[in-house]
Design an enzyme around this catalytic site. Structure first.
Site, PDB file in Angstrom:
ATOM      1  CB  THR A 175      -1.162  -0.056   1.100  1.00  0.00           C
ATOM      2  OG1 THR A 175      -0.202  -0.209   2.497  1.00  0.00           O
ATOM      3  CG2 THR A 175      -1.866  -1.197   1.205  1.00  0.00           C
TER       4      THR A 175
ATOM      5  CG  ASN B 117       4.122   1.332  12.384  1.00  0.00           C
ATOM      6  OD1 ASN B 117       4.735   0.572  13.302  1.00  0.00           O
ATOM      7  ND2 ASN B 117       4.203   0.958  11.294  1.00  0.00           N
TER       8      ASN B 117
ATOM      9  N   GLY C 135      13.540   5.548   8.493  1.00  0.00           N
ATOM     10  CA  GLY C 135      13.314   5.463   7.088  1.00  0.00           C
ATOM     11  C   GLY C 135      12.597   4.205   6.887  1.00  0.00           C
TER      12      GLY C 135
ATOM     13  CB  CYS D   7       6.678   0.572   8.206  1.00  0.00           C
ATOM     14  SG  CYS D   7       6.412  -1.062   7.177  1.00  0.00           S
TER      15      CYS D   7
ATOM     16  NE  ARG E 148      10.846  -1.236   0.252  1.00  0.00           N
ATOM     17  CZ  ARG E 148       9.603  -2.217   0.433  1.00  0.00           C
ATOM     18  NH1 ARG E 148       8.718  -2.066  -0.297  1.00  0.00           N
ATOM     19  NH2 ARG E 148       9.820  -2.861   1.494  1.00  0.00           N
TER      20      ARG E 148
HETATM   21  C1  UDX Z   1       8.514  -0.918  11.642  1.00  0.00           C
HETATM   22  C2  UDX Z   1       7.646  -1.264  12.997  1.00  0.00           C
HETATM   23  O1  UDX Z   1       8.583  -1.365  13.998  1.00  0.00           O
HETATM   24  C3  UDX Z   1       7.060  -2.750  12.665  1.00  0.00           C
HETATM   25  O2  UDX Z   1       6.106  -2.825  13.853  1.00  0.00           O
HETATM   26  C4  UDX Z   1       5.978  -2.545  11.664  1.00  0.00           C
HETATM   27  O3  UDX Z   1       5.025  -3.785  11.262  1.00  0.00           O
HETATM   28  C5  UDX Z   1       6.606  -2.112  10.334  1.00  0.00           C
HETATM   29  O4  UDX Z   1       7.450  -0.905  10.663  1.00  0.00           O
HETATM   30  P1  UDX Z   1      10.547  -1.467  10.359  1.00  0.00           P
HETATM   31  O5  UDX Z   1      10.021  -0.416   9.379  1.00  0.00           O
HETATM   32  O6  UDX Z   1      10.934  -2.665   9.977  1.00  0.00           O
HETATM   33  O7  UDX Z   1       9.236  -1.627  11.551  1.00  0.00           O
HETATM   34  O8  UDX Z   1      11.777  -0.737  11.209  1.00  0.00           O
HETATM   35  P2  UDX Z   1      12.211  -0.393  12.859  1.00  0.00           P
HETATM   36  O9  UDX Z   1      13.120  -1.227  13.354  1.00  0.00           O
HETATM   37  O10 UDX Z   1      10.891  -0.071  13.604  1.00  0.00           O
HETATM   38  O11 UDX Z   1      12.907   0.982  12.479  1.00  0.00           O
HETATM   39  C6  UDX Z   1      12.348   2.093  11.727  1.00  0.00           C
HETATM   40  C7  UDX Z   1      13.313   3.233  11.539  1.00  0.00           C
HETATM   41  O12 UDX Z   1      13.656   3.823  12.741  1.00  0.00           O
HETATM   42  C8  UDX Z   1      14.568   2.704  11.046  1.00  0.00           C
HETATM   43  O13 UDX Z   1      15.163   3.617  10.238  1.00  0.00           O
HETATM   44  C9  UDX Z   1      15.557   3.044  12.260  1.00  0.00           C
HETATM   45  O14 UDX Z   1      16.912   3.014  12.093  1.00  0.00           O
HETATM   46  C10 UDX Z   1      14.921   4.049  12.939  1.00  0.00           C
HETATM   47  N1  UDX Z   1      15.204   4.253  14.425  1.00  0.00           N
HETATM   48  C11 UDX Z   1      14.599   3.105  15.024  1.00  0.00           C
HETATM   49  C12 UDX Z   1      15.739   5.545  14.853  1.00  0.00           C
HETATM   50  O15 UDX Z   1      16.193   6.196  14.323  1.00  0.00           O
HETATM   51  N2  UDX Z   1      15.968   5.525  16.408  1.00  0.00           N
HETATM   52  C13 UDX Z   1      15.496   4.405  17.220  1.00  0.00           C
HETATM   53  O16 UDX Z   1      15.695   4.472  18.322  1.00  0.00           O
HETATM   54  C14 UDX Z   1      14.769   3.254  16.633  1.00  0.00           C
END
Ligand code: UDX
Length: 449
Positions: A86, A227, A276, A279, A346
């Site tokens: 999506t 999220n 990034g 999601c 992405r």
């Molecule tokens: C996220 C949600 O956590 C998950 O539950 C959902 O289903 C999909 O989206 P994801 O996109 O895989 O998962 O990444 P995540 O581990 O949550 O991290 C997202 C981003 O935040 C990354 O770019 C990470 O580097 C950044 N991040 C994370 C930070 O900059 N600081 C933090 O403290 C934690």
């Protein structure tokens, strides 16, 4: 139960493989026939930790199969998981055309009752539209569709673990029978009655997951709300970092201390380049749009989005201050994936950094443990290396953009002997400033002196 999964991205594959591991007969389908052929040949088209093991095990037990014929998958299953993308539209709304296509396909192909489970992240009320589309396009008035929203909380990189060891399973339903069916589908996971490929049968003891039964709209909202809240937390930590820089405080000390309050929690308070991935940025945007469409102003989320967009600019400023002139400099970039343990680039903040450097005329020498082949297609002007030490050779500066373990444990003593100048600008706060200075580096990070 006979299940089908439509959409073989990481969510679909993890869902299909784990439910097969839990004992169900699962068939996965995708409009990308090449991807299906790859899967049929035993190849794993994406890098996701443990996915290869679960796919191989499910294949061996003959519980999991693939077909490029969606009709066949739909007709042969009682429950259908929709796991299609999506993506965001230009205006930030979620593009639901793939869901709409799948709904029409299910309506046209179904010859018997189907439980249609929306797993893709969608704005609230999509379930109601989905049910309407299923009924409108159905060719057989006898066929009954029940719609369920069952949002995924799968982090890339730990998606298999998250699926098999969830903290909660949310099912948004319209009737009790759908809730009972979902409980039956997830029973092996709720009762931990499956072979765990992640822990090889010795899973750590933990609180059993709860299955929460809600309305469809609540379930859809829970995913976006969850999220968006996490994104808000990250942006909060990032503004704190900016403040710490101005006031001479240390953001790591501050976030650690505030996180010990159980009402706040220590996770998702890591300051740096920001979030990034496929999601957070899109879910945040879609949630803001959804709220606006019903007259609710979600200003705090807009601020979180703005703060995140500004992170790359702030990083670029740090680079400019340290290097003075960027044009013609050789810059090593450590990490291209949007976070560690994935090959996904992405909406990666690291790529935004690379693009900014190229715009300024730097020679970018980049490395990443998993994302090189994807990055090469997108940014051909960069020189790529498998080995981080090769990327660092003769570099005027090293920029850390992704929090890979390999970079946490990099031998900077050795790196220092290879670099033209001992300068590290760390976008993920991986190292101790004191230690880096001891090693003779000029070292800059976020929110620390
Ligand atoms: C996220 C949600 O956590 C998950 O539950 C959902 O289903 C999909 O989206 P994801 O996109 O895989 O998962 O990444 P995540 O581990 O949550 O991290 C997202 C981003 O935040 C990354 O770019 C990470 O580097 C950044 N991040 C994370 C930070 O900059 N600081 C933090 O403290 C934690």
């Amino acid at each position: 139960m006979h299940l089908s999964v439509i959409g073989c991205g990481y969510v679909g594959l993890v869902t299909g493989a784990c439910l097969a591991e839990a004992g169900h007969d699962v068939v996965c389908t995708d409009i990308d026939a090449q991807r299906i052929a790859q899967l049929q040949a035993g190849n794993v088209p994406i890098y996701e930790r443990h996915l290869d093991k679960v796919l191989a095990s499910a294949r061996q037990s003959q519980k999991l199969s693939y077909t490029a014929d969606a009709g066949e998958a739909i007709r042969g299953s009682e429950a259908i998981f929709i796991c299609v993308g999506t993506p965001p539209k230009q205006n930030g709304d979620a593009d639901l055309s793939a869901i709409d296509n799948v709904a029409r396909q299910i309506a046209a192909e179904a010859r018997s009752p189907k439980l249609v489970i929306e797993k893709s992240t969608v704005p609230a009320r999509t379930g109601l539209e989905l049910r309407r589309a299923l009924t409108a396009y159905s060719r057989n008035n006898e066929v009954r569709f029940r719609v369920v929203s069952n949002p995924e909380f799968l982090r890339e990189g730990t998606a298999v673990e998250d699926f098999l060891h969830p903290d909660r399973i949310v099912v948004g339903v319209e009737d009790d029978s759908s809730a009972a069916d979902l409980r039956a589908i997830y029973r092996p996971i709720l009762e931990r009655n499956f072979h765990c490929p992640v822990h090889n049968g010795t899973c750590p003891p933990e609180r059993p997951a709860e299955l929460l039964v809600t309305t469809i709209s609540s379930a859809e909202l829970i995913k976006h709300a969850s999220n968006s809240f996490l994104a808000l937390k990250i942006s909060y930590a990032n503004v704190l970092a900016d403040l710490c820089e101005k006031l001479g405080a240390d953001v790591e000390q501050v976030t650690h201390a505030i996180g010990l309050d159980p009402r706040i929690g220590t996770q998702f308070l890591r300051a740096g380049l920001g979030f990034g991935g496929f999601c957070f940025p899109k879910d945040l945007q879609a949630f803001v749009h959804l709220a606006a469409s019903v007259g609710v102003d979600f200003d705090i989320l807009k601020a979180a989005e703005r703060v995140n967009k500004e992170r790359v600019g702030r990083f670029r400023e740090k680079v400019r201050r340290a290097l003075w002139v960027i044009k013609g400099k050789r810059v090593a970039v450590l990490g291209l994936a949007f976070k560690a343990n994935t090959d996904d680039i992405r909406f990666s903040q690291a790529l935004e950094v690379v693009k900014a450097l190229l715009e300024e005329g730097a020679h970018v020498h980049a490395t990443d443990p998993e994302a090189l082949s994807k990055a090469k297609m997108l940014l051909p002007a960069v020189t790529y290396y498998e080995d981080p030490y090769d990327a660092l050779r003769e570099a005027d500066a090293a920029l850390v953009c992704t929090e890979w373990q390999a970079y946490r444990s990099l031998d900077w003593q050795r790196a220092g002997t290879l670099m033209a100048r001992r300068l590290v600008i760390d976008g993920r706060n991986l190292y101790s400033p004191a230690r880096m200075r001891e090693l003779g580096f000029e070292y800059y990070s976020f929110g620390r002196e």
